[in-house]
Design a protein around this motif. Sequence first.
Motif, short mmCIF file in Angstrom:
data_model
loop_
_atom_site.label_atom_id
_atom_site.label_comp_id
_atom_site.label_asym_id
_atom_site.label_seq_id
_atom_site.Cartn_x
_atom_site.Cartn_y
_atom_site.Cartn_z
N ALA A 119 0.83 -1.21 0.00
CA ALA A 119 0.00 0.00 0.00
C ALA A 119 0.86 1.25 0.00
O ALA A 119 2.05 1.23 0.34
CB ALA A 119 -0.93 0.00 1.21
N ILE A 128 -4.70 1.66 -1.34
CA ILE A 128 -4.34 0.33 -1.83
C ILE A 128 -5.43 -0.14 -2.78
O ILE A 128 -6.61 0.19 -2.62
CB ILE A 128 -4.18 -0.66 -0.65
CG1 ILE A 128 -3.71 -2.02 -1.13
CG2 ILE A 128 -5.47 -0.77 0.16
CD1 ILE A 128 -3.37 -2.98 0.01
N ARG A 132 -5.55 -5.97 -3.93
CA ARG A 132 -4.51 -6.17 -2.94
C ARG A 132 -5.09 -6.17 -1.52
O ARG A 132 -4.63 -6.92 -0.65
CB ARG A 132 -3.44 -5.09 -3.07
CG ARG A 132 -2.60 -5.21 -4.33
CD ARG A 132 -1.53 -4.15 -4.38
NE ARG A 132 -0.65 -4.33 -5.54
CZ ARG A 132 0.37 -3.54 -5.83
NH1 ARG A 132 0.66 -2.52 -5.02
NH2 ARG A 132 1.12 -3.77 -6.89
#
Length: 240
Positions: A119, A128, A132
């Motif tokens: 991130a 982010i 993910r």
Amino acid sequence: MPHRLRSVIYGAAAGALLALVGLAVYGSRASLGSVEGILLGPDGRGRSDFVISSGGLYLALVILAMLGGLLIAGLVYAFGRENEPEGARFPLRYLLPTAGITAAIMAYAVLRAGLGGLADIGSGIVTISVFRMIVVLALAGLVAGGATASVVDALARPGFLGIEGEAVPTSSRAFMKEMITAMGTPTVAVIAIAVFAIGLSQVLLSLHGAAAVAAFSVVGAIVLGMAALIAYRPWENSSS
């Protein structure tokens, strides 16, 4: 498959599922503006980003992880009872605090590690991609659920703690009394050390330069001297 391994697998699967459900609920509320989080549309790279304050994210994770840990503890305990109905076990209520704390610590550790690597974090804001975020939270739930299941399954068995036969507490009151006796001194010591450390830090912050170094050196010497005195107990040698 060994019972312990099955408990860990079930706990890990439940943790991952709960993490994804929590993300779905949290993301839907964020998109409605009821919590501090935003689901952005596709950017120039063709992805959707999840943006949230790091403090709000960590707080939500710890709370949800603790609740999930309690649920996983109940499921693992029921699974153990069903597979070993005659086996001696401590009551579930004694294991719930440990389960909640274990789940929160493990989930927080994995989330911090994942966000640190995947991130963008700046000024307290985490950005982010949604994909993910799903991977990180699923992994956090997997690890936290598996660890919680393993801890609960182990601590539920008196034999794991070396307690067998007559050593098993005869009542809840006896168990609580023995637990308080065993944990009382370490708990008081930890509290005393924390109070001392906070007080010392305030004193050192109020001093400057050589005065702070001198104060720290004197306090360190006193602490080491007291530790050595307690370790060697010269008064016992003289009396004997």
